[in-house]
Design a protein around this motif. Structure first.
Motif, mmCIF file in Angstrom:
data_model
loop_
_atom_site.group_PDB
_atom_site.id
_atom_site.type_symbol
_atom_site.label_atom_id
_atom_site.label_comp_id
_atom_site.label_asym_id
_atom_site.label_seq_id
_atom_site.Cartn_x
_atom_site.Cartn_y
_atom_site.Cartn_z
ATOM 1 N N GLY A 53 -22.414 42.430 23.184
ATOM 2 C CA GLY A 53 -21.786 43.528 22.430
ATOM 3 C C GLY A 53 -20.782 43.087 21.380
ATOM 4 O O GLY A 53 -19.928 43.867 20.964
ATOM 5 N N ALA A 54 -20.897 41.822 20.932
ATOM 6 C CA ALA A 54 -20.031 41.374 19.818
ATOM 7 C C ALA A 54 -20.597 41.917 18.508
ATOM 8 O O ALA A 54 -21.770 42.283 18.435
ATOM 9 C CB ALA A 54 -19.987 39.854 19.780
ATOM 10 N N LYS A 78 -15.219 47.625 6.205
ATOM 11 C CA LYS A 78 -14.159 48.457 6.793
ATOM 12 C C LYS A 78 -13.360 49.146 5.688
ATOM 13 O O LYS A 78 -13.086 50.336 5.767
ATOM 14 C CB LYS A 78 -13.244 47.553 7.640
ATOM 15 C CG LYS A 78 -12.127 48.279 8.349
ATOM 16 C CD LYS A 78 -11.352 47.340 9.273
ATOM 17 C CE LYS A 78 -10.115 48.036 9.815
ATOM 18 N NZ LYS A 78 -9.406 47.227 10.806
ATOM 19 N N HIS A 79 -13.033 48.395 4.631
ATOM 20 C CA HIS A 79 -12.270 48.995 3.533
ATOM 21 C C HIS A 79 -13.068 50.084 2.822
ATOM 22 O O HIS A 79 -12.544 51.133 2.478
ATOM 23 C CB HIS A 79 -11.825 47.915 2.529
ATOM 24 C CG HIS A 79 -10.706 47.081 3.064
ATOM 25 N ND1 HIS A 79 -10.634 45.722 2.891
ATOM 26 C CD2 HIS A 79 -9.640 47.413 3.822
ATOM 27 C CE1 HIS A 79 -9.550 45.258 3.498
ATOM 28 N NE2 HIS A 79 -8.941 46.268 4.074
ATOM 29 N N ALA A 133 -4.190 43.799 14.835
ATOM 30 C CA ALA A 133 -5.171 42.951 14.148
ATOM 31 C C ALA A 133 -6.401 43.751 13.726
ATOM 32 O O ALA A 133 -6.619 44.870 14.202
ATOM 33 C CB ALA A 133 -5.575 41.817 15.077
ATOM 34 N N ASP A 134 -7.185 43.162 12.836
ATOM 35 C CA ASP A 134 -8.465 43.766 12.439
ATOM 36 C C ASP A 134 -9.612 43.140 13.228
ATOM 37 O O ASP A 134 -10.619 43.776 13.505
ATOM 38 C CB ASP A 134 -8.747 43.494 10.950
ATOM 39 C CG ASP A 134 -7.629 43.980 10.066
ATOM 40 O OD1 ASP A 134 -7.461 45.202 9.975
ATOM 41 O OD2 ASP A 134 -6.890 43.135 9.505
ATOM 42 N N ILE A 135 -9.437 41.837 13.514
ATOM 43 C CA ILE A 135 -10.560 41.066 14.060
ATOM 44 C C ILE A 135 -10.140 40.335 15.326
ATOM 45 O O ILE A 135 -9.033 39.778 15.400
ATOM 46 C CB ILE A 135 -11.026 40.000 13.028
ATOM 47 C CG1 ILE A 135 -11.387 40.664 11.701
ATOM 48 C CG2 ILE A 135 -12.192 39.181 13.565
ATOM 49 C CD1 ILE A 135 -11.642 39.677 10.571
ATOM 50 N N ARG A 177 -12.616 49.316 21.741
ATOM 51 C CA ARG A 177 -13.629 48.414 21.195
ATOM 52 C C ARG A 177 -13.910 48.688 19.715
ATOM 53 O O ARG A 177 -14.050 47.765 18.910
ATOM 54 C CB ARG A 177 -14.926 48.521 22.021
ATOM 55 C CG ARG A 177 -16.139 47.805 21.437
ATOM 56 C CD ARG A 177 -15.934 46.304 21.393
ATOM 57 N NE ARG A 177 -17.017 45.627 20.704
ATOM 58 C CZ ARG A 177 -17.056 45.396 19.397
ATOM 59 N NH1 ARG A 177 -16.053 45.795 18.621
ATOM 60 N NH2 ARG A 177 -18.072 44.756 18.865
ATOM 61 N N GLU A 178 -13.999 49.970 19.374
ATOM 62 C CA GLU A 178 -14.374 50.327 17.993
ATOM 63 C C GLU A 178 -13.254 50.066 16.985
ATOM 64 O O GLU A 178 -13.464 50.133 15.786
ATOM 65 C CB GLU A 178 -14.818 51.794 17.918
ATOM 66 C CG GLU A 178 -16.089 52.098 18.719
ATOM 67 C CD GLU A 178 -17.206 51.084 18.481
ATOM 68 O OE1 GLU A 178 -17.465 50.748 17.309
ATOM 69 O OE2 GLU A 178 -17.804 50.609 19.471
#
Ligand code: B1M
Length: 233
Positions: A204-205, A226-227, A154-156, A183-184
């Motif tokens: 830390g969200a 991100k893209h 997943a991305d998210i 996490r990153e």
């Protein structure tokens, strides 16, 4: 005075119908809610307006009376059931945008918490905006989140909590992601009525999302960043 049986929903004008739907949701009348949703759609209402003005607004009234001890768990469960029935009709319509897939999200409610209406709504709206959504349900221990993220590529990560007693568990999940060095790799979005921006930052969200529409916009913003990063190499 007309009693409940005498009210013919289709004869009410839009404003009366929406108010009647708030009453019907309050009373947990699933079939009436389904009928009301269909009538509003037939009258040309946008699915998102039916969702927010008829269903979510009705649930806010239920929430206030639950808080004040006027309604109790069994009644609220009935209201939640009616709400879900209405949402089920809207779900395919909200997801029918034909947008290309813009990212993938794993979403679930945290351990100890069984509230799922808000999470479901976020999932529906995300799908409608072109995201692929993997819903891991309610009462999720950290292991569920971690394995779903790894399995789904997943991305998210989206986490939901509705109780002040369960919201700290989000930090457990984020800290475990840090410990595992992952996490990153993910955008972490959190939401739920008792949260706020400050809490989101403190645990830390990447972002706190006030509602489903904000969740969609925030997810889109993060995905385009991100893209761009990937494109810049
Ligand atoms: Co619960 N409950 N409940 N409950 N319940 C609340 C949350 C409460 C505020 C009611 C009150 O007192 N006014 C209160 C919490 C108090 C607190 O912690 N400070 C409460 C309580 C106390 C409890 C119990 C402890 C009651 C008891 O047993 N004595 C118990 C706990 C059970 C548990 O989880 N372990 C309980 C049980 C229940 C029911 C089972 C009866 C039922 C849940 C049914 C279900 O979900 N299937 C229920 C309900 C329905 C509510 C209220 C009335 C409504 C919640 C809801 O669905 N809102 C709620 C009162 C309230 O919130 N005002 C209440 C509609 C929904 C669309 O909004 O969930 O906020 P919401 O989601 C929004 C945003 O928050 C955001 O977007 C959504 C859409 O716009 N969002 C996200 C949510 N998750 C997100 C995730 C994201 C992004 C955005 O990820 C990216």
């Amino acid at each position: 005075m007309a009693d409940e049986e005498d009210i013919i929903l289709s004869e009410l004008d839009d404003e009366e119908l929406v108010l009647q739907m708030h009453d019907d949701l309050y009373d947990g009348l699933k079939e009436e809610i389904e009928e009301g949703v269909r009538i509003l759609l037939d009258r040309g209402w946008a699915p998102y307006d039916v969702l927010t003005k008829a269903l979510v607004a009705g649930m806010t009234i239920v929430g206030a009376d639950f808080r004040d001890g006027i309604l109790f768990v069994p009644e609220v469960l009935l209201a939640a059931n009616a709400m879900k029935a209405g949402m089920a009709i809207l779900k395919p319509l909200l997801a029918e945008t034909g947008a290309p897939k813009v990212g993938k999200m794993v979403i679930g409610t945290v351990k100890g918490d069984i509230h799922d209406i808000g999470k479901n709504l976020v999932g529906m709206m995300m799908e409608g905006a072109g995201f692929e959504v993997v819903d891991i349900g309610i009462n999720n221990p950290v292991e569920n989140y971690i394995s779903a993220l790894e399995r789904e590529d997943a991305d998210i990560l989206g986490m939901s909590a509705l109780l002040t007693t369960t919201m700290p568990y989000m930090k457990v999940v984020i800290d475990t992601m840090k410990e595992k060095g992952m996490r990153e790799d993910f955008i972490v979005l959190v939401g739920g009525a008792p949260l706020n921006e400050e809490f989101g930052k403190a645990i830390g969200a990447d972002a706190y999302c006030r509602d489903a529409a904000v969740a969609v916009q925030t997810a889109k913003d993060f995905m385009s960043r991100k893209h761009n990063k990937l494109a810049a190499g």
